[in-house]
Design a protein around this motif. Structure first.
Motif, mmCIF file in Angstrom:
data_model
loop_
_atom_site.group_PDB
_atom_site.id
_atom_site.type_symbol
_atom_site.label_atom_id
_atom_site.label_comp_id
_atom_site.label_asym_id
_atom_site.label_seq_id
_atom_site.Cartn_x
_atom_site.Cartn_y
_atom_site.Cartn_z
ATOM 1 N N GLN A 87 -7.252 6.091 -8.555
ATOM 2 C CA GLN A 87 -6.550 7.113 -7.769
ATOM 3 C C GLN A 87 -7.137 7.187 -6.362
ATOM 4 O OE1 GLN A 87 -3.856 8.664 -8.506
ATOM 5 N NE2 GLN A 87 -3.768 10.397 -7.122
ATOM 6 N N GLU A 88 -8.453 7.179 -6.267
ATOM 7 C CA GLU A 88 -9.114 7.223 -4.957
ATOM 8 C C GLU A 88 -8.785 5.986 -4.133
ATOM 9 O OE1 GLU A 88 -13.208 7.753 -5.974
ATOM 10 O OE2 GLU A 88 -12.937 9.888 -6.464
ATOM 11 N N LYS A 89 -8.771 4.816 -4.780
ATOM 12 C CA LYS A 89 -8.451 3.569 -4.086
ATOM 13 C C LYS A 89 -7.006 3.595 -3.572
ATOM 14 C CE LYS A 89 -8.803 0.121 -6.739
ATOM 15 N NZ LYS A 89 -9.074 -1.057 -7.561
ATOM 16 N N ASN A 90 -6.079 4.061 -4.413
ATOM 17 C CA ASN A 90 -4.676 4.142 -4.007
ATOM 18 C C ASN A 90 -4.493 5.123 -2.845
ATOM 19 O OD1 ASN A 90 -3.982 2.306 -5.953
ATOM 20 N ND2 ASN A 90 -3.153 3.815 -7.367
ATOM 21 N N THR A 91 -5.179 6.250 -2.903
ATOM 22 C CA THR A 91 -5.105 7.230 -1.817
ATOM 23 C C THR A 91 -5.659 6.639 -0.527
ATOM 24 O OG1 THR A 91 -5.314 9.023 -3.423
ATOM 25 C CG2 THR A 91 -5.745 9.569 -1.127
ATOM 26 N N ALA A 92 -6.757 5.899 -0.629
ATOM 27 C CA ALA A 92 -7.336 5.259 0.553
ATOM 28 C C ALA A 92 -6.382 4.229 1.142
ATOM 29 C CB ALA A 92 -8.670 4.612 0.200
ATOM 30 N N TRP A 93 -5.736 3.427 0.277
ATOM 31 C CA TRP A 93 -4.759 2.455 0.770
ATOM 32 C C TRP A 93 -3.622 3.160 1.505
ATOM 33 C CZ3 TRP A 93 -4.666 -0.833 -4.254
ATOM 34 C CH2 TRP A 93 -5.528 -1.928 -4.128
ATOM 35 N N LEU A 94 -3.167 4.256 0.940
ATOM 36 C CA LEU A 94 -2.094 5.024 1.573
ATOM 37 C C LEU A 94 -2.530 5.515 2.958
ATOM 38 C CD1 LEU A 94 0.688 6.528 1.355
ATOM 39 C CD2 LEU A 94 -0.634 8.456 0.482
ATOM 40 N N GLU A 95 -3.718 6.118 3.020
ATOM 41 C CA GLU A 95 -4.192 6.697 4.281
ATOM 42 C C GLU A 95 -4.486 5.645 5.344
ATOM 43 O OE1 GLU A 95 -7.534 8.982 3.002
ATOM 44 O OE2 GLU A 95 -6.286 10.642 2.284
ATOM 45 N N LYS A 96 -5.077 4.517 4.951
ATOM 46 C CA LYS A 96 -5.502 3.508 5.922
ATOM 47 C C LYS A 96 -4.414 2.523 6.306
ATOM 48 C CE LYS A 96 -10.290 3.593 4.389
ATOM 49 N NZ LYS A 96 -11.334 2.849 3.678
ATOM 50 N N ASN A 97 -3.568 2.156 5.360
ATOM 51 C CA ASN A 97 -2.632 1.060 5.591
ATOM 52 C C ASN A 97 -1.176 1.471 5.766
ATOM 53 O OD1 ASN A 97 -4.509 -1.238 5.258
ATOM 54 N ND2 ASN A 97 -4.751 -0.354 3.231
ATOM 55 N N ILE A 98 -0.749 2.514 5.077
ATOM 56 C CA ILE A 98 0.657 2.883 5.092
ATOM 57 C C ILE A 98 0.942 4.034 6.049
ATOM 58 C CG2 ILE A 98 2.593 3.658 3.672
ATOM 59 C CD1 ILE A 98 1.642 0.835 3.059
ATOM 60 N N ILE A 122 -0.378 -5.951 7.265
ATOM 61 C CA ILE A 122 -1.557 -5.950 6.391
ATOM 62 C C ILE A 122 -1.932 -7.378 6.025
ATOM 63 C CG2 ILE A 122 -2.418 -5.232 4.116
ATOM 64 C CD1 ILE A 122 -0.445 -2.799 4.403
ATOM 65 N N GLU A 123 -0.927 -8.182 5.713
ATOM 66 C CA GLU A 123 -1.152 -9.577 5.357
ATOM 67 C C GLU A 123 -1.716 -10.370 6.535
ATOM 68 O OE1 GLU A 123 2.371 -11.959 4.527
ATOM 69 O OE2 GLU A 123 1.533 -12.359 2.542
ATOM 70 N N ALA A 124 -1.267 -10.052 7.745
ATOM 71 C CA ALA A 124 -1.702 -10.773 8.950
ATOM 72 C C ALA A 124 -3.193 -10.594 9.219
ATOM 73 C CB ALA A 124 -0.901 -10.313 10.161
ATOM 74 N N ARG A 125 -3.770 -9.508 8.793
ATOM 75 C CA ARG A 125 -5.203 -9.328 9.014
ATOM 76 C C ARG A 125 -6.029 -9.923 7.879
ATOM 77 N NH1 ARG A 125 -4.592 -3.243 7.545
ATOM 78 N NH2 ARG A 125 -5.814 -3.478 5.664
ATOM 79 N N GLY A 126 -5.356 -10.661 6.974
ATOM 80 C CA GLY A 126 -6.057 -11.395 5.935
ATOM 81 C C GLY A 126 -6.191 -10.670 4.617
ATOM 82 N N ALA A 127 -5.606 -9.513 4.476
ATOM 83 C CA ALA A 127 -5.711 -8.723 3.249
ATOM 84 C C ALA A 127 -4.486 -8.963 2.372
ATOM 85 C CB ALA A 127 -5.865 -7.255 3.589
#
Length: 163
Positions: A87-98, A122-127
């Motif tokens: 849950q924390e990882k998904n929230t972080a992805w939302l906040e940082k990437n989306i 996101i893909e362009a930065r290698g992730a």
């Protein structure tokens, strides 16, 4: 008490008053344009006050239903189905990437193309792996089409290629 531009009219055999704006914020010319639009709507059989109310409600809904707000509600709703660390990882992805790209947009205006462009950034930065996970998190595969978000978000978030 402010001074309002008003228009009296009859609809369904009842007298009604429509506020066109507050003087001096709304100029006479603008009040006249609004009056003319209301008269056109009335001539077409519509109620100008109801149309104004519906427009106001739609604007409030679009502000309350941003991509970020809906995504957070979904994360909260489905939190019991996953571990706290996930849950924390998904929230972080939302906040940082989306959120920086899609967060403030009303959910009804977000298209599959918008999600694709964000995933490509996101893909362009290698992730690449993060892009895969975020694609799933955005509901491109399951949640969005079932709940008719944005009239087709998720219909094709891959853009014809596999991420």
């Amino acid at each position: 008490m402010g001074k309002y531009w008003r228009m009296d009219y009859r609809f369904a055999d009842k007298r009604r008053t429509l506020a066109l704006g507050v003087y001096p914020v709304v100029s006479l010319a603008k009040a006249r344009r609004r009056r003319d639009e209301a008269r056109e709507l009335l001539a077409d059989g519509g109620d100008p006050a109801k149309a104004k109310r519906d427009a106001k409600r739609a604007a409030a809904d679009s502000v309350a239903n941003t991509f970020e707000a809906v995504a957070r509600r979904w994360l909260e709703k489905t939190a019991a189905n996953r571990a706290v660390s996930t849950q924390e990882k998904n929230t972080a992805w939302l906040e940082k990437n989306i959120s920086p790209y899609l967060g403030p947009q009303p959910i009804s205006t977000v298209t599959a193309r918008d999600v694709l462009v964000t995933l490509q950034k996101i893909e362009a930065r290698g992730a690449v792996e993060s892009a895969h996970k975020i694609k799933q998190l955005c509901g491109c595969d399951r949640y969005a089409p079932r709940h008719a978000w944005a009239g087709g978000v998720g219909s094709d978030c891959t853009g014809g290629r596999s991420l």
